[in-house]
Design an enzyme around this catalytic site. Structure first.
Site, mmCIF file in Angstrom:
data_model
loop_
_atom_site.group_PDB
_atom_site.id
_atom_site.type_symbol
_atom_site.label_atom_id
_atom_site.label_comp_id
_atom_site.label_asym_id
_atom_site.label_seq_id
_atom_site.Cartn_x
_atom_site.Cartn_y
_atom_site.Cartn_z
ATOM 1 N N GLY A 38 44.285 15.302 16.714
ATOM 2 C CA GLY A 38 43.961 16.459 17.036
ATOM 3 C C GLY A 38 44.141 17.819 16.985
ATOM 4 O O GLY A 38 44.690 18.327 18.013
ATOM 5 N N LYS B 127 51.425 18.972 1.647
ATOM 6 C CA LYS B 127 50.881 19.765 1.318
ATOM 7 C C LYS B 127 50.074 20.676 2.391
ATOM 8 O O LYS B 127 49.622 19.818 2.956
ATOM 9 C CB LYS B 127 50.086 20.718 0.254
ATOM 10 C CG LYS B 127 49.769 21.268 -0.384
ATOM 11 C CD LYS B 127 50.776 21.844 -1.486
ATOM 12 C CE LYS B 127 50.788 23.725 -1.687
ATOM 13 N NZ LYS B 127 51.799 24.248 -2.469
ATOM 14 N N ARG C 35 35.110 6.502 16.707
ATOM 15 C CA ARG C 35 34.896 6.690 18.181
ATOM 16 C C ARG C 35 33.150 7.338 17.527
ATOM 17 O O ARG C 35 33.114 7.978 16.244
ATOM 18 C CB ARG C 35 35.468 7.029 19.140
ATOM 19 C CG ARG C 35 35.211 8.543 18.392
ATOM 20 C CD ARG C 35 35.693 9.023 19.916
ATOM 21 N NE ARG C 35 35.510 11.062 19.443
ATOM 22 C CZ ARG C 35 36.559 11.596 18.583
ATOM 23 N NH1 ARG C 35 38.288 11.133 17.880
ATOM 24 N NH2 ARG C 35 36.877 12.732 18.490
HETATM 25 C C1 MV4 Z 1 46.358 20.297 8.420
HETATM 26 C C2 MV4 Z 1 46.169 21.518 8.044
HETATM 27 C C3 MV4 Z 1 46.465 22.610 6.739
HETATM 28 N N1 MV4 Z 1 46.781 21.452 5.791
HETATM 29 N N2 MV4 Z 1 46.795 19.811 7.263
HETATM 30 C C4 MV4 Z 1 44.751 19.899 12.917
HETATM 31 C C5 MV4 Z 1 44.263 18.643 13.514
HETATM 32 C C6 MV4 Z 1 44.506 17.515 12.967
HETATM 33 N N3 MV4 Z 1 43.525 17.154 12.554
HETATM 34 C C7 MV4 Z 1 45.056 18.511 10.993
HETATM 35 N N4 MV4 Z 1 44.727 19.687 11.406
HETATM 36 C C8 MV4 Z 1 45.338 20.065 10.510
HETATM 37 N N5 MV4 Z 1 45.985 19.928 9.392
HETATM 38 C C9 MV4 Z 1 47.090 20.222 5.933
HETATM 39 N N6 MV4 Z 1 47.729 20.201 5.423
HETATM 40 C C10 MV4 Z 1 45.828 22.151 9.117
HETATM 41 C C11 MV4 Z 1 44.918 21.605 10.543
HETATM 42 C C12 MV4 Z 1 44.212 22.377 11.041
HETATM 43 C C13 MV4 Z 1 42.925 22.513 11.776
HETATM 44 C C14 MV4 Z 1 42.436 21.443 10.960
HETATM 45 C C15 MV4 Z 1 41.091 21.118 11.256
HETATM 46 C C16 MV4 Z 1 40.405 21.577 12.370
HETATM 47 C C17 MV4 Z 1 40.742 22.611 13.119
HETATM 48 C C18 MV4 Z 1 42.638 22.890 12.727
HETATM 49 C C19 MV4 Z 1 42.847 24.050 13.529
HETATM 50 C C20 MV4 Z 1 44.637 24.327 12.612
HETATM 51 C C21 MV4 Z 1 45.004 23.429 11.840
#
Ligand code: MV4
Length: 454
Positions: free
Chosen positions: A164, A201, A292
């Site tokens: 999260g 990445k 869940r």
């Molecule tokens: C990332 C990403 C960009 N690149 N992974 C945020 C929550 C977690 N579940 C993983 N997240 C992210 N992982 C990579 N390799 C950007 C996010 C991210 C994000 C992802 C889904 C929904 C909202 C987000 C908000 C900011 C960053």
């Protein structure tokens, strides 16, 4: 089949589970905290048992009290809903020791998919697309640099036990990566009790697309297609919809099938969501697996006609999935607006208190999942979601029109809600075009692009 289920949750999801139990002919017992003692949904349960004071650690997170309640009422099973104890492998293990069925995956499957390094390994084996990155956990700075040189900057450091959005660091060059590894490990150890980190990445622009899956205890699994949850703020989703707008159906079909395979190959029984980021070229990369039933499950229920909460119960009771992939079809488009008691004009400050006016929308294609009735007191103790408004229509355009119509029928007072913000978002050209990425809402709020939101 279960005779009696204990519901270890509160609010709208507790009510949602009561309703599923009723339709299955299963008795539903609710636990509640003192902060919820007058909540009207408790009267819809066959029995309600007080388990402690308002703070979650004294009630909805208190494992001994919940187990005691289950023993007192002689429940066969516990449904954890979402949040609280729903993703705690230790809780699932304790339920097993007490011979109470945990309605969700085994502690082993939960622990495997809850560990992002293990989940990525399982994903790779099931041909679920993942981000390029370290094969396992990173121990040394030099390892991280070697991987980063191979995949290119920017990279992101994540905690294997995080989730999260907690415990992440973006690195744009070698110097910051070197300076960050040890800190990230220490932070992960302090926050999650597990210092394992990995790198992959980093994707700047992306949409959040997730796949709903169901697996049973007999090695069968299906997917119920995808949802787009890009409209979010601080990892709190605000609007979810299905199908994901503008996505190549062939491409997403392959991703959905791989998600179902992942669930099957990990011996997972229950409902799960496999989360992905999608880049501008419609490439998918798995983020994590949620073990869940999710807040936004109704969106999928509306387009597939499947009752995900009932499935979760039947699966836990050992029944075979009574549906095959080829029998699951998508009908129309659905959208959910989370109704939070927050003031969007004041940085989403919680707005708890008595709801005197509560006139909910209805009519064709509208579903309202809520535990709120006029006169309900929103306690300040828990999250601020007071309901979910779901619209279903033949296509996306009609679904948006229906949602706007319904939001305009809504009357809530005197507490503040995010309803005015929803209307602004649904009017926005980027949303209408289905072109909203995960940073859209925060960017729009910062740049004041939405107009008055209260
Ligand atoms: C990332 C990403 C960009 N690149 N992974 C945020 C929550 C977690 N579940 C993983 N997240 C992210 N992982 C990579 N390799 C950007 C996010 C991210 C994000 C992802 C889904 C929904 C909202 C987000 C908000 C900011 C960053």
């Amino acid at each position: 089949m279960f005779r009696r289920i204990l519901i270890a949750n509160r609010g709208e999801i507790a009510l949602r589970i009561i309703r599923a139990c009723r339709e299955l002919g299963i008795e539903a017992v609710c636990v509640y905290s003192k902060a919820d003692k007058d909540a009207p949904y408790l009267r819809l349960a066959d029995r309600a048992i007080c388990i402690g004071a308002g703070p979650s650690k004294d009630s909805y997170l208190n494992i001994p009290r919940i187990i005691a309640a289950a023993e007192v009422c002689d429940a066969d099973a516990i449904h954890p809903g979402y949040g609280f104890l729903s993703e705690r492998a230790d809780f699932a293990a304790i339920c097993r020791e007490c011979k109470i069925e945990f309605i969700g995956p085994s502690p082993e499957a939960m622990a495997q998919l809850g560990d992002k390094v293990a989940a990525k390994r399982a994903a790779k084996a099931a041909k679920v697309p993942i981000f390029p990155g370290s094969e396992g956990a990173i121990e040394e700075e030099d390892e991280a640099v070697e991987v980063a040189r191979e995949i290119g900057f920017p990279v992101i450091i994540k905690a294997a036990a995080g989730g999260g959005g907690r415990g992440m660091r973006v690195c744009h060059n070698e110097a910051t990566l070197r300076a960050s590894i040890k800190k990230a490990q220490q932070e992960a150890k302090a926050a999650f009790g597990d210092g394992a980190v990995f790198i992959e990445k980093f994707l700047e622009h992306a949409r959040h697309v997730e796949v709903q899956v169901l697996g049973d205890k007999h090695g069968h699994s299906v997917h119920l297609f995808e949802r787009d949850c890009s409209m979010q703020r601080r990892h709190q989703k605000l609007i979810e919809e299905a199908p994901a707008p503008g996505v190549d159906r062939k491409k997403i079909a392959a991703v959905c099938e791989s998600a179902a395979k992942l669930i099957r190959t990990t011996g997972y029984a229950g409902a799960a969501t496999v989360e992905f980021l999608m880049d501008d070229e419609q490439n998918f990369y798995m983020l994590e697996v949620n073990t869940r039933v999710q807040v936004e499950h109704p969106v999928t229920e509306m387009i597939t006609g499947q009752d995900i909460v009932k499935h979760s119960i039947l699966i836990a009771a050992g029944e075979k999935l009574g549906l095959r992939q080829k029998d699951i079809a998508v009908t129309g488009h659905a959208m959910e607006c989370r109704i939070n008691a927050e003031d969007p004009a004041r940085n989403f400050m919680p707005s708890p208190g008595r709801i005197d006016t509560w006139e909910v929308p209805g009519g064709p294609g509208i579903r309202m999942d809520t535990h709120v009735v006029p006169g309900y007191m929103v306690p300040p103790t828990y999250d601020s979601m007071v309901g979910k408004l779901i619209a279903h229509a033949d296509d996306r355009e009609q679904c948006v029109a229906r949602m706007v119509r319904a939001l305009r029928e809504f009357r809530v007072g005197p507490i503040k809600t995010v309803i005015p913000l929803h209307l602004r978002l649904l009017e926005h050209s980027a949303f209408r075009e289905g072109a909203v990425d995960i940073h859209f809402l925060e960017r729009a709020l910062k740049q004041d692009l939405l107009g008055p939101v209260a």
